[in-house]
Design a protein around this motif. Structure first.
Motif, PDB file in Angstrom:
ATOM      1  N   TRP A  62       0.684  -1.237   0.028  1.00 27.90           N
ATOM      2  CA  TRP A  62      -0.115  -0.003  -0.075  1.00 27.90           C
ATOM      3  C   TRP A  62       1.016   1.432  -0.062  1.00 27.90           C
ATOM      4  O   TRP A  62       0.454   2.248  -0.622  1.00 27.90           O
ATOM      5  CB  TRP A  62      -0.929   0.075   1.358  1.00 27.90           C
ATOM      6  CG  TRP A  62      -1.736   1.323   1.378  1.00 27.90           C
ATOM      7  CD1 TRP A  62      -2.760   1.669   0.672  1.00 27.90           C
ATOM      8  CD2 TRP A  62      -1.500   2.370   2.471  1.00 27.90           C
ATOM      9  NE1 TRP A  62      -3.348   2.959   1.148  1.00 27.90           N
ATOM     10  CE2 TRP A  62      -2.446   3.317   2.126  1.00 27.90           C
ATOM     11  CE3 TRP A  62      -0.581   2.474   3.420  1.00 27.90           C
ATOM     12  CZ2 TRP A  62      -2.317   4.395   2.886  1.00 27.90           C
ATOM     13  CZ3 TRP A  62      -0.584   3.559   4.081  1.00 27.90           C
ATOM     14  CH2 TRP A  62      -1.510   4.489   4.003  1.00 27.90           C
ATOM     15  N   HIS A  65       2.487   1.584  -3.379  1.00 30.27           N
ATOM     16  CA  HIS A  65       1.568   1.956  -4.484  1.00 30.27           C
ATOM     17  C   HIS A  65       1.126   3.722  -4.414  1.00 30.27           C
ATOM     18  O   HIS A  65       1.043   4.243  -5.276  1.00 30.27           O
ATOM     19  CB  HIS A  65       0.163   1.136  -4.178  1.00 30.27           C
ATOM     20  CG  HIS A  65      -0.665   1.492  -5.289  1.00 30.27           C
ATOM     21  ND1 HIS A  65      -0.699   1.079  -6.520  1.00 30.27           N
ATOM     22  CD2 HIS A  65      -1.831   2.133  -5.248  1.00 30.27           C
ATOM     23  CE1 HIS A  65      -1.682   1.415  -7.277  1.00 30.27           C
ATOM     24  NE2 HIS A  65      -2.499   2.248  -6.406  1.00 30.27           N
ATOM     25  N   ARG A  66       1.239   4.239  -2.964  1.00 28.10           N
ATOM     26  CA  ARG A  66       0.905   5.425  -2.839  1.00 28.10           C
ATOM     27  C   ARG A  66       2.106   6.308  -3.362  1.00 28.10           C
ATOM     28  O   ARG A  66       1.854   7.344  -3.882  1.00 28.10           O
ATOM     29  CB  ARG A  66       0.729   5.805  -1.274  1.00 28.10           C
ATOM     30  CG  ARG A  66      -0.564   5.642  -0.609  1.00 28.10           C
ATOM     31  CD  ARG A  66      -0.519   6.057   0.630  1.00 28.10           C
ATOM     32  NE  ARG A  66       0.121   7.340   0.833  1.00 28.10           N
ATOM     33  CZ  ARG A  66       0.431   7.761   2.000  1.00 28.10           C
ATOM     34  NH1 ARG A  66       0.492   6.811   3.288  1.00 28.10           N
ATOM     35  NH2 ARG A  66       0.987   8.911   2.501  1.00 28.10           N
ATOM     36  N   ARG A  69       2.550   3.911  -8.553  1.00 24.65           N
ATOM     37  CA  ARG A  69       1.671   2.809  -9.112  1.00 24.65           C
ATOM     38  C   ARG A  69       2.274   1.461  -9.024  1.00 24.65           C
ATOM     39  O   ARG A  69       3.252   1.386  -9.788  1.00 24.65           O
ATOM     40  CB  ARG A  69       0.835   3.282 -10.232  1.00 24.65           C
ATOM     41  CG  ARG A  69      -0.225   2.433 -10.536  1.00 24.65           C
ATOM     42  CD  ARG A  69      -1.111   3.016 -11.548  1.00 24.65           C
ATOM     43  NE  ARG A  69      -1.974   2.013 -12.043  1.00 24.65           N
ATOM     44  CZ  ARG A  69      -3.059   1.544 -11.477  1.00 24.65           C
ATOM     45  NH1 ARG A  69      -3.368   1.904 -10.356  1.00 24.65           N
ATOM     46  NH2 ARG A  69      -4.152   0.566 -11.928  1.00 24.65           N
ATOM     47  N   LEU A  70       1.943   0.454  -8.313  1.00 25.91           N
ATOM     48  CA  LEU A  70       2.360  -0.873  -8.664  1.00 25.91           C
ATOM     49  C   LEU A  70       2.088  -1.545  -9.757  1.00 25.91           C
ATOM     50  O   LEU A  70       0.518  -1.415 -10.110  1.00 25.91           O
ATOM     51  CB  LEU A  70       1.804  -1.751  -7.475  1.00 25.91           C
ATOM     52  CG  LEU A  70       2.600  -1.353  -5.971  1.00 25.91           C
ATOM     53  CD1 LEU A  70       1.901  -2.322  -4.937  1.00 25.91           C
ATOM     54  CD2 LEU A  70       4.089  -1.798  -6.189  1.00 25.91           C
ATOM     55  N   VAL A  75       1.083  -6.861  -7.440  1.00 28.48           N
ATOM     56  CA  VAL A  75      -0.167  -7.086  -6.619  1.00 28.48           C
ATOM     57  C   VAL A  75      -0.746  -8.594  -6.660  1.00 28.48           C
ATOM     58  O   VAL A  75      -0.839  -9.278  -5.847  1.00 28.48           O
ATOM     59  CB  VAL A  75      -1.301  -6.201  -6.917  1.00 28.48           C
ATOM     60  CG1 VAL A  75      -2.605  -6.503  -6.375  1.00 28.48           C
ATOM     61  CG2 VAL A  75      -1.011  -4.813  -6.993  1.00 28.48           C
ATOM     62  N   ASN A 116       9.635  -5.194  -5.451  1.00 31.45           N
ATOM     63  CA  ASN A 116       9.431  -3.735  -5.033  1.00 31.45           C
ATOM     64  C   ASN A 116      10.506  -3.041  -4.512  1.00 31.45           C
ATOM     65  O   ASN A 116      10.650  -1.796  -4.749  1.00 31.45           O
ATOM     66  CB  ASN A 116       8.182  -4.021  -4.007  1.00 31.45           C
ATOM     67  CG  ASN A 116       7.564  -2.700  -3.668  1.00 31.45           C
ATOM     68  OD1 ASN A 116       7.450  -1.957  -4.487  1.00 31.45           O
ATOM     69  ND2 ASN A 116       7.373  -2.571  -2.251  1.00 31.45           N
TER      70      ASN A 116
END
Length: 123
Positions: A62, A65-66, A69-70, A75, A116
């Motif tokens: 999360w 992603h903030r 964008r993932l 995901v 990530n």
């Protein structure tokens, strides 16, 4: 040159720390093996790991992603990893598949987190 020296210093510190940990912890771990074996087979341990892994993964992704964008693949791989962990902890579809599913889920989650981190540091 400075970066190489820093890396060498950090590596030396890490190796020294591992040596110290090995020398101090190994006798204690050897004495605790019977207890660790019982804990490794306990169902509550599996539930505890899933209970810790799910919110931690959700929070980490999360936050990522903030910031940026993932990709859908990140995901999806995290979700599949968590589902495999959950299924393994629940012993579904059978007790025999528990270990392979848990290992696959753990590896998938670790790979997603590594991807990530690599993606975050690349930008």
């Amino acid at each position: 040159m400075k970066r190489a020296s820093t890396l060498l210093d950090a590596s030396a510190i890490a190796l020294s720390s591992l040596c110290l940990l090995h020398c101090l912890a190994l006798p204690l771990l050897a004495a605790a093996l019977p207890l660790l074996g019982v804990w490794a087979e306990a169902e509550w341990v599996h539930a505890l790991f899933v209970t810790i892994a799910a919110p931690m993964t959700g929070f980490a992704l999360w936050r990522a992603h903030r910031q940026q964008r993932l990709p859908a693949a990140a995901v999806t791989s995290a979700a599949v990893g968590l589902l495999l962990l959950l299924a393994g902890a629940a012993g579904w579809p059978s007790h025999d598949s528990e270990t392979p599913m848990t290992v696959a889920g753990s590896l998938l989650l670790a790979a997603t987190h590594a991807w990530n981190a690599w993606r975050r540091h690349r930008h």
